[in-house]
Design a protein around this motif. Structure first.
Motif, PDB file in Angstrom:
ATOM      1  N   THR A 181       1.887   1.673  -3.639  1.00  0.00           N
ATOM      2  CA  THR A 181       0.832   1.968  -4.608  1.00  0.00           C
ATOM      3  C   THR A 181      -0.037   3.166  -4.227  1.00  0.00           C
ATOM      4  O   THR A 181      -0.564   3.854  -5.107  1.00  0.00           O
ATOM      5  CB  THR A 181      -0.072   0.736  -4.792  1.00  0.00           C
ATOM      6  N   ARG A 182      -0.209   3.419  -2.918  1.00  0.00           N
ATOM      7  CA  ARG A 182      -1.087   4.509  -2.474  1.00  0.00           C
ATOM      8  C   ARG A 182      -0.441   5.297  -1.338  1.00  0.00           C
ATOM      9  O   ARG A 182      -0.944   5.330  -0.213  1.00  0.00           O
ATOM     10  CB  ARG A 182      -2.431   3.956  -2.025  1.00  0.00           C
TER      11      ARG A 182
ATOM     12  N   GLU B 108       0.821  -1.206   0.000  1.00  0.00           N
ATOM     13  CA  GLU B 108       0.000   0.000   0.000  1.00  0.00           C
ATOM     14  C   GLU B 108       0.858   1.260   0.000  1.00  0.00           C
ATOM     15  O   GLU B 108       0.495   2.269  -0.608  1.00  0.00           O
ATOM     16  CB  GLU B 108      -0.925  -0.011   1.216  1.00  0.00           C
TER      17      GLU B 108
ATOM     18  N   GLU C 204      -0.238   8.517  -0.785  1.00  0.00           N
ATOM     19  CA  GLU C 204      -1.036   9.635  -0.271  1.00  0.00           C
ATOM     20  C   GLU C 204      -2.086   9.139   0.729  1.00  0.00           C
ATOM     21  O   GLU C 204      -2.313   9.765   1.770  1.00  0.00           O
ATOM     22  CB  GLU C 204      -1.733  10.380  -1.417  1.00  0.00           C
ATOM     23  N   HIS C 205      -2.713   8.026   0.389  1.00  0.00           N
ATOM     24  CA  HIS C 205      -3.716   7.454   1.295  1.00  0.00           C
ATOM     25  C   HIS C 205      -3.073   7.038   2.616  1.00  0.00           C
ATOM     26  O   HIS C 205      -3.638   7.272   3.698  1.00  0.00           O
ATOM     27  CB  HIS C 205      -4.375   6.248   0.629  1.00  0.00           C
TER      28      HIS C 205
END
Length: 229
Positions: A89-90, A86, A92-93
Motif C-alpha cells: 500500500t505504501r 505496507e 514509497e514510504h
C-alpha cells in the motif's frame, strides 16, 4: 571467493535451549536428590523423587520452550504480515524508511537510496524483515527445535546426578551427588563456551557458581526439615 570465517551465530537458537535444558536438568535434579537425601529419605524415595523430577522437568522444559518460542514466532509473523501490507500500500514510504536505516548506518543519502532500491527490487520483504525488524532466517524462532533440544538435554542432564545417586551407597549420596554435579556443570559450561565461541573460564565459573548455590540452598532446606521431623 570462498567464505572461510567460522561464525557461530546460527547456533544461538538451539544452543541456548540445549544449555538451558542441560543446566536445569543437572541443577534441579541434583538439588532435589540432595534435599530429599538430607531429610533422611530412603534410597527408594530418593530414586522415585529423582525420576519424577526428571520426567516432570523434561516435560515442563519442552512445554515452556514451545510456548515461549511460539509466542516469539507469532510476533514475527504478525510483524511480517504488517510489513507486507505496507509494502503493497505504501511502497514509497517503505523505501524512504529503508533508506533512512542505511543512512544511520553510515551511507550517504544517495547511496542509501540506491541500495534500498536494489534490495527492494530483489526481495523487498526480506530486506525490511532483516534491516527494519531484525528478523532473519538464521535467528528466526523455531518452537519445535527449541522444545526438543531443551527437553532432551534436560533429561540427559537430570540422568547424570540421578545415576550417581543410584550407584553410590546412601551414606555417600550427599557428597557424591554434589561433587559430581559440580563437575558436570563445569564440563557443560566449558562445552557450551567452546561450541558458542565464548570464553571458557568465564562460562564454566558462571554455570558452576549458580549450580552450587542452588544445591546448597536446597540441601539446607532438606536438612532443616529432616531435623525438624
Amino acid at each position: 571467493m570462498k567464505h572461510v570465517e567460522a561464525h557461530r551465530t546460527h547456533r544461538t537458537g538451539w544452543l541456548r535451549a540445549a544449555v538451558l535444558g542441560a543446566n536445569d536438568g543437572i541443577v534441579s535434579t541434583s538439588s532435589l536428590v540432595l534435599g530429599v537425601a538430607a531429610a533422611g529419605a530412603s534410597p527408594q524415595a530418593i530414586l522415585v523423587a529423582g525420576v519424577a523430577g526428571l520426567v516432570a522437568g523434561a516435560m515442563s522444559m519442552a512445554a515452556g520452550e514451545y510456548v515461549s518460542v511460539s509466542s516469539q514466532a507469532d510476533t514475527e509473523r504478525a510483524d511480517l504480515a504488517r510489513e507486507r501490507e505496507e509494502l503493497d500500500t505504501r511502497p514509497e514510504h517503505e523505501h524512504a524508511e529503508l533508506s533512512a536505516i542505511y543512512v544511520r548506518r553510515g551511507l550517504d543519502a544517495d547511496l542509501a537510496a540506491k541500495v534500498a532500491t536494489q534490495l527492494m527490487r530483489h526481495d523487498a520483504l526480506g530486506a525490511h524483515a532483516r534491516d527494519e525488524l531484525g528478523i532473519s532466517e538464521t535467528l528466526s524462532a523455531r518452537p519445535v527445535q527449541a522444545a526438543l533440544a531443551s527437553a532432551g538435554t534436560f533429561a540427559v542432564g537430570a540422568a547424570l546426578p540421578l545415576l550417581v545417586a543410584v550407584l553410590v551407597p546412601t551414606s555417600m549420596v550427599l557428597w557424591a551427588v554434589s561433587g559430581s554435579s559440580l563437575l558436570f556443570l563445569a564440563l557443560l559450561g566449558a562445552l557450551a563456551a567452546r561450541v558458542g565461541g565464548a570464553p571458557v573460564m568465564l562460562a564454566t565459573w558462571r554455570v558452576t557458581f549458580w549450580g552450587a548455590l542452588a544445591m546448597a540452598l536446597t540441601g539446607g532446606v532438606g536438612a532443616l526439615f529432616g531435623v525438624a521431623a
